[in-house]
Structure formats: C-alpha cells, structure tokens
Design an enzyme around this catalytic site. Structure first.
Site, short mmCIF file in Angstrom:
data_model
loop_
_atom_site.label_atom_id
_atom_site.label_comp_id
_atom_site.label_asym_id
_atom_site.label_seq_id
_atom_site.Cartn_x
_atom_site.Cartn_y
_atom_site.Cartn_z
N HIS A 104 -1.44 -9.86 -3.64
CA HIS A 104 -2.20 -8.94 -4.47
C HIS A 104 -2.96 -9.68 -5.58
O HIS A 104 -3.07 -9.18 -6.71
CB HIS A 104 -1.28 -7.88 -5.08
CG HIS A 104 -1.97 -6.60 -5.43
ND1 HIS A 104 -2.90 -6.51 -6.43
CD2 HIS A 104 -1.85 -5.36 -4.92
CE1 HIS A 104 -3.32 -5.26 -6.53
NE2 HIS A 104 -2.71 -4.54 -5.62
N ALA A 105 -3.50 -10.84 -5.27
CA ALA A 105 -4.29 -11.56 -6.26
C ALA A 105 -5.55 -10.78 -6.62
O ALA A 105 -6.18 -10.15 -5.77
CB ALA A 105 -4.67 -12.95 -5.74
N TYR A 106 -5.89 -10.81 -7.91
CA TYR A 106 -7.17 -10.30 -8.39
C TYR A 106 -8.08 -11.49 -8.69
O TYR A 106 -7.64 -12.50 -9.23
CB TYR A 106 -6.99 -9.51 -9.69
CG TYR A 106 -6.36 -8.16 -9.55
CD1 TYR A 106 -7.15 -7.02 -9.37
CD2 TYR A 106 -4.98 -7.99 -9.66
CE1 TYR A 106 -6.58 -5.76 -9.29
CE2 TYR A 106 -4.40 -6.74 -9.58
CZ TYR A 106 -5.21 -5.62 -9.40
OH TYR A 106 -4.65 -4.37 -9.31
N GLN A 166 -7.74 -4.30 2.37
CA GLN A 166 -7.85 -3.36 1.26
C GLN A 166 -8.71 -4.00 0.17
O GLN A 166 -8.40 -5.08 -0.34
CB GLN A 166 -6.47 -3.02 0.69
CG GLN A 166 -6.48 -1.91 -0.35
CD GLN A 166 -6.52 -0.51 0.26
OE1 GLN A 166 -6.38 -0.35 1.47
NE2 GLN A 166 -6.70 0.49 -0.57
N GLU A 196 -7.05 -7.54 -0.16
CA GLU A 196 -5.67 -7.68 0.32
C GLU A 196 -5.59 -7.51 1.85
O GLU A 196 -5.61 -6.39 2.35
CB GLU A 196 -4.78 -6.63 -0.34
CG GLU A 196 -4.88 -6.57 -1.85
CD GLU A 196 -4.43 -5.23 -2.40
OE1 GLU A 196 -3.31 -4.80 -2.08
OE2 GLU A 196 -5.23 -4.60 -3.12
N ASP A 243 -11.16 1.71 -3.28
CA ASP A 243 -9.73 1.49 -3.09
C ASP A 243 -9.41 1.93 -1.67
O ASP A 243 -8.68 2.88 -1.44
CB ASP A 243 -8.90 2.27 -4.11
CG ASP A 243 -7.45 1.81 -4.18
OD1 ASP A 243 -7.09 0.89 -3.42
OD2 ASP A 243 -6.68 2.37 -4.97
N HIS A 280 3.55 -0.05 -2.62
CA HIS A 280 3.88 -1.47 -2.73
C HIS A 280 5.38 -1.75 -2.79
O HIS A 280 5.85 -2.57 -3.58
CB HIS A 280 3.19 -2.09 -3.93
CG HIS A 280 1.70 -2.17 -3.82
ND1 HIS A 280 1.04 -2.26 -2.62
CD2 HIS A 280 0.74 -2.18 -4.80
CE1 HIS A 280 -0.28 -2.32 -2.84
NE2 HIS A 280 -0.48 -2.26 -4.14
N ASN A 322 0.83 -1.19 0.00
CA ASN A 322 0.00 0.00 0.00
C ASN A 322 0.88 1.26 0.00
O ASN A 322 2.04 1.22 -0.38
CB ASN A 322 -1.01 -0.02 1.16
CG ASN A 322 -2.35 0.56 0.76
OD1 ASN A 322 -2.45 1.66 0.23
ND2 ASN A 322 -3.41 -0.19 1.03
N ARG A 323 0.34 2.38 0.45
CA ARG A 323 1.00 3.68 0.25
C ARG A 323 1.68 4.19 1.52
O ARG A 323 1.17 4.03 2.62
CB ARG A 323 -0.03 4.71 -0.24
CG ARG A 323 -0.56 4.39 -1.63
CD ARG A 323 -1.73 5.26 -2.03
NE ARG A 323 -2.12 4.96 -3.41
CZ ARG A 323 -2.98 3.97 -3.74
NH1 ARG A 323 -3.52 3.23 -2.78
NH2 ARG A 323 -3.27 3.75 -5.00
#
Length: 366
Positions: free
Chosen positions: A182-184, A294, A322, A256, A109, A83-84
């Site tokens: 970070h799987a979609y 997330q 996530e 997000d 990330h 993340n940020r």
C-alpha cells in the site's frame, strides 16, 4: 558511483518493548530503500530527479510511534485480504465467517489488526542480492479468518533502480488471501510543495470495476473507453479526479477503483501502469502478476497526518497503485478466486522501476 550496501538498524521500540528493525538497501546508482519490520513496510524510497537530485518519493512517518498511532497503511503489506469484503462476512466451503467491520459495514485491508499492524520477523538479509526477507505467521482464527497462514515478503533493490517485492503464502487449512503493498507515491518528493494530481498516469487496462456508493464492486466489467477511467494513453490525474463527470468519481470522492489487467494472476509480472511527474522528471513503471490494480487518488488525506519531511498530507498529496486480486471476490463468483488451500502457494510479484524522462508533453491534458 556508490558502494552497494545493506545496513540493519533499530527503527524504534513498540510499547511491548519489542524492537522494530530496519534494513536500508543502497545500490551503485545511489538509490536507497528502507524497509521496516512493522507491517513489512516500505518506509522510504530515495531516487534522483532529472538533475540528479535525490528525494524520498513515498509517504511515511519518521518514527514508529506515529505508525502505531495513525494507521494510514503507508508502504505497508496489507492482508490477510486487501481491499473490501462486503458485509464483513463470507462463506467458505459451506461455513459462514464473520470478520471485523472497520469500513462502515464492510471489512477493509484485513480488519482491525491487519498485517500492516504486526511486527514481522526478518528471516534473511542478502548483501550481494540487496534483498531482505520478512515473515509472519497469522494463526487460525486471526481476525476471524480460518487456517494458519505463513507469509513471506522478499524485497530486492536492483542495479537499474528497480524495487521489487515477492509475497508468498501457504496455509494449513482452506482460507482466503489477497495481499498487496500500500505504498503512496509522490514523484516530486513526499515533502514537495505541490500535490500529485498533475502527475501523468498510464494504466494498461481496457476495463475497470464499477462500485456502489460504499465502494463495493457491482460485478460489472465496464469498458474505460470514453470515460474518465481511460488511462490507456497517459493523462494527468487532475483532468477528472475532482469532477462530477461520472457518478463513479462521486462514489469514491475521486479514483478508488480496480482496473482489470487479466482474468486471473499471471505466471510473471506484466506492465500495469506508468507514472510521471512533469516537474521533477521522475518516472515510475509498475509491473505485477496480479489481475487487478487498485488506483486510489489520496481522496481522504485531511491535513491531520504529517510525513517525514514535516509536511501535512492533504487531499491528493500522494497516490496509491496496488496490484491485487479483485475486491470482494468472495462474493463475486465471476471474479478470480482468492481462496487458498493446503498444498497451494499464493504469489504476488510487484516491481517498481524508477527513471527519468517523458512520454508526454508537459502541457498535455487530453
């Protein structure tokens, strides 16, 4: 029934000549998972639908060249800090550290070369347990972070069609760590003709973290009640995702945001979310010990990335869920700490349980 198996092969070769290894795990029910060493990533997850038809439900690329050329974090292990981090800098024990700004003025990330872009080492394969362990050593100063960090990721495929990963990390000097996967996901299959926005989602959280226009948490913990962020009862993602019903949706061009599961990491995984596809009948239940989740609704897929089935991924074609520590925790004293010190062990346990069935009416859109 299928004979359970663990198969190793070469997924491809990097420009350096280094081989990228793959391990395919298959259980007795026929579910299969492919893990690649590049980014310690989930490359495929094949599970049955309500009619017994198998499909790959996670996004990804067919070859290693695409993973290198187009950084999308597909199925990857992200870190050193997921993340940020606001302003791409932080202070630790009185010393200021600067890290790469790869998301406007912020760091995202892990920076320019995060854990998703390194080729991990496969250190163990257990055919009986259907598990594979990968490791990576991030040297002191890597992407500006202090301390040598030694990380392991152990993936395991279970008999009941559950996939788990356990991340652990130790350090030789004070540093910060926030790993996640970070799987979609698109439960209809990553090449399906429809997007994931009519998937029905439940998130077991009463609060979420509002963000500013650059997606940095403001520090507020806000109730989800009477907002588009209330997924305590299953709700179709499409209900609000592209609406202007809340300024928070405008900030993220959709969802997000981080939902609050607890004040800090728990000792064992707990229920985080449940996802269902009304078309295929597939379900996925997510558990983790992390305090935050997330949820990203695939807002910036722009059709320029093509997946394994040859489909170009567009807006909302898949979602990410996530489990992690809270974003920008290094600048938020009220958030659980992401600082790891010598003698401590970082731990993130994640489990995805796949099944079929419904907790909702196909037409439900409350």
């Amino acid at each position: 029934m299928t004979q359970p198996s663990l198969q190793r092969d070469i997924f491809g070769t990097l420009a350096s000549g280094e081989a990228v290894h793959a391990v395919t795990l298959t259980n007795a029910a026929g579910m299969s998972v492919r893990i690649i060493s590049y980014g310690a990533s989930i490359q495929s997850v094949c599970v049955p639908d309500a009619n017994g038809h198998f499909a790959d439900v996670t996004t990804g690329y067919a070859d290693i060249a695409e993973y290198v050329a187009q950084r999308q974090y597909f199925g990857a292990t992200v870190g050193r800090v997921a993340n940020r981090i606001a302003g791409a800098r932080f202070e630790l024990d009185g010393k200021l550290y600067s890290i790469p700004a790869n998301d406007g003025t912020h760091s995202l990330h892990g920076g320019d070369v995060g854990f998703d872009q390194v080729n991990w080492t496969i250190t163990d394969c257990d055919e009986e347990a259907l598990s594979v362990t990968l490791s990576h050593i991030s040297p002191d100063g890597d992407q500006g972070y202090p301390g040598k960090l030694t990380v392991t990721a152990t993936y395991q495929l279970h008999p009941d069609n559950a996939l788990s990963v356990h991340y652990e990390a130790v350090t030789d000097a004070p540093t910060c760590v926030n790993l996640t996967n970070h799987a979609y996901w698109h439960l209809g299959g990553e090449g399906a003709a429809y997007d994931a926005m009519d998937h029905v989602l439940m998130i077991a959280a009463e609060q979420f973290l509002p963000v500013d226009a650059t997606l940095i948490p403001t520090g507020e913990r806000r109730s989800v009640a009477a907002t588009p962020f209330d997924f305590r009862e299953p709700m179709q993602i499409s209900k609000y995702v592209r609406s202007n019903a809340d300024i928070q949706l405008t900030h993220g061009s959709g969802y997000d945001h981080n939902w609050i599961m607890g004040a800090e990491a728990a000792s064992e995984p707990r229920l985080m979310a449940h996802l269902e596809d009304p078309v295929s009948g597939r379900t996925m239940t997510l558990l983790s010990n992390q305090p935050g989740l997330q949820f990203y609704s695939g807002n910036f897929f722009d059709g320029t990335t093509s997946g394994k089935a040859g489909k170009s991924y567009g807006v909302g074609d898949a979602i990410a869920l996530e489990p992690q520590m809270f974003p920008d925790a290094l600048h938020q004293p009220s958030f659980a700490s992401v600082v790891l010190r010598p003698g401590e062990t970082y731990s993130n346990m994640i489990m995805w349980r796949f099944g079929i069935g419904r907790l909702f009416s196909p037409n439900m859109n409350r």
